[in-house]
Design a protein around this motif. Structure first.
Motif, PDB file in Angstrom:
ATOM      1  N   LEU A  48     -23.990 -30.705   6.076  1.00  0.00           N
ATOM      2  CA  LEU A  48     -23.114 -30.548   7.236  1.00  0.00           C
ATOM      3  C   LEU A  48     -21.824 -31.350   7.066  1.00  0.00           C
ATOM      4  N   LEU A  49     -21.939 -32.591   6.623  1.00  0.00           N
ATOM      5  CA  LEU A  49     -20.748 -33.412   6.391  1.00  0.00           C
ATOM      6  C   LEU A  49     -19.859 -32.819   5.300  1.00  0.00           C
ATOM      7  N   THR A  50     -20.471 -32.318   4.230  1.00  0.00           N
ATOM      8  CA  THR A  50     -19.708 -31.712   3.138  1.00  0.00           C
ATOM      9  C   THR A  50     -18.957 -30.478   3.622  1.00  0.00           C
ATOM     10  N   CYS A  51     -19.649 -29.623   4.386  1.00  0.00           N
ATOM     11  CA  CYS A  51     -18.998 -28.417   4.918  1.00  0.00           C
ATOM     12  C   CYS A  51     -17.872 -28.781   5.878  1.00  0.00           C
ATOM     13  N   VAL A  57     -10.229 -29.887   4.955  1.00  0.00           N
ATOM     14  CA  VAL A  57      -9.252 -29.801   3.862  1.00  0.00           C
ATOM     15  C   VAL A  57      -8.628 -28.401   3.815  1.00  0.00           C
ATOM     16  N   ALA A  58      -9.440 -27.360   3.993  1.00  0.00           N
ATOM     17  CA  ALA A  58      -8.922 -25.992   3.986  1.00  0.00           C
ATOM     18  C   ALA A  58      -7.954 -25.763   5.146  1.00  0.00           C
ATOM     19  N   ALA A  59      -8.284 -26.277   6.325  1.00  0.00           N
ATOM     20  CA  ALA A  59      -7.402 -26.112   7.483  1.00  0.00           C
ATOM     21  C   ALA A  59      -6.062 -26.811   7.261  1.00  0.00           C
ATOM     22  N   VAL A  60      -6.095 -28.010   6.701  1.00  0.00           N
ATOM     23  CA  VAL A  60      -4.852 -28.735   6.416  1.00  0.00           C
ATOM     24  C   VAL A  60      -4.028 -27.981   5.374  1.00  0.00           C
ATOM     25  N   ALA A  61      -4.669 -27.445   4.341  1.00  0.00           N
ATOM     26  CA  ALA A  61      -3.957 -26.691   3.313  1.00  0.00           C
ATOM     27  C   ALA A  61      -3.307 -25.437   3.898  1.00  0.00           C
ATOM     28  N   ILE A  62      -4.011 -24.730   4.761  1.00  0.00           N
ATOM     29  CA  ILE A  62      -3.448 -23.536   5.402  1.00  0.00           C
ATOM     30  C   ILE A  62      -2.264 -23.913   6.289  1.00  0.00           C
TER      31      ILE A  62
END
Length: 173
Positions: A48-51, A57-62
């Motif tokens: 859960l923490l990894t996901c 990170v994906a949201a910040v990159a987008i």
């Protein structure tokens, strides 16, 4: 190490009682809860923490990619508008028609993101200008050609040519 009263003290963070550190009691209780969890629940917790970290990170990159894309699109739109207005204003500059040039720049009021536009002659004097009511006070606009950032504003300075000779500069803010 003992003090004068015979009480022992430990130096450093390792010797501190976790309950005396701000939030230490909470941290100690959380550590105990994690220790008491069965292994399958610990594995689920780590997954859960990894996901969660991956999604963050994906949201910040987008977000960063969208911000860069928006800035690029805004810059392209300003350049296109600048070329069109510059071509249209060439006649007004050539004929020394201040009112015509002011009317051309006033058409930029249809674009709410353009807060100020001005036409400067090649000698540096201002020929005509448009200023939105939203802009107060007018920031200092840099003189070199190209795109510049001035505080929260994007400034585009576009030279205006007629027959290969520079007759003026269009400034968009």
């Amino acid at each position: 190490m003992e003090d004068r009263r015979g009480q022992s003290h430990r130096s450093g963070a390792a010797g501190r009682d976790p309950s005396r550190i701000p939030g230490g009691a909470y941290l100690q209780a959380l550590t105990q809860v994690v220790k008491d969890l069965p292994i399958p629940r610990k594995i689920n917790f780590v997954i859960l923490l990894t996901c969660g970290a991956t999604l963050t990170v994906a949201a910040v990159a987008i977000f960063v990619a969208q911000l860069a894309s928006f800035r690029h699109a805004l810059n392209r739109d300003l350049e296109t508008t600048c070329r069109v207005i510059g071509q249209t204003a060439t006649t007004a500059i050539t004929l020394k028609d201040h009112k015509g040039a002011a009317d051309i720049l006033a058409a930029l009021s249809a674009k709410p993101q353009i807060l100020r536009a001005s036409l400067d002659l090649s000698d540096g004097s201002e020929f005509a200008a448009f200023k939105s009511e939203k802009l107060d006070p007018v920031p200092l606009i840099p003189k070199p050609d190209g795109t510049h950032s001035v505080g929260p504003y994007l400034v585009l300075n576009q030279p205006i040519f007629l027959g290969g000779e520079r007759i003026g500069t269009l400034h968009l803010l």
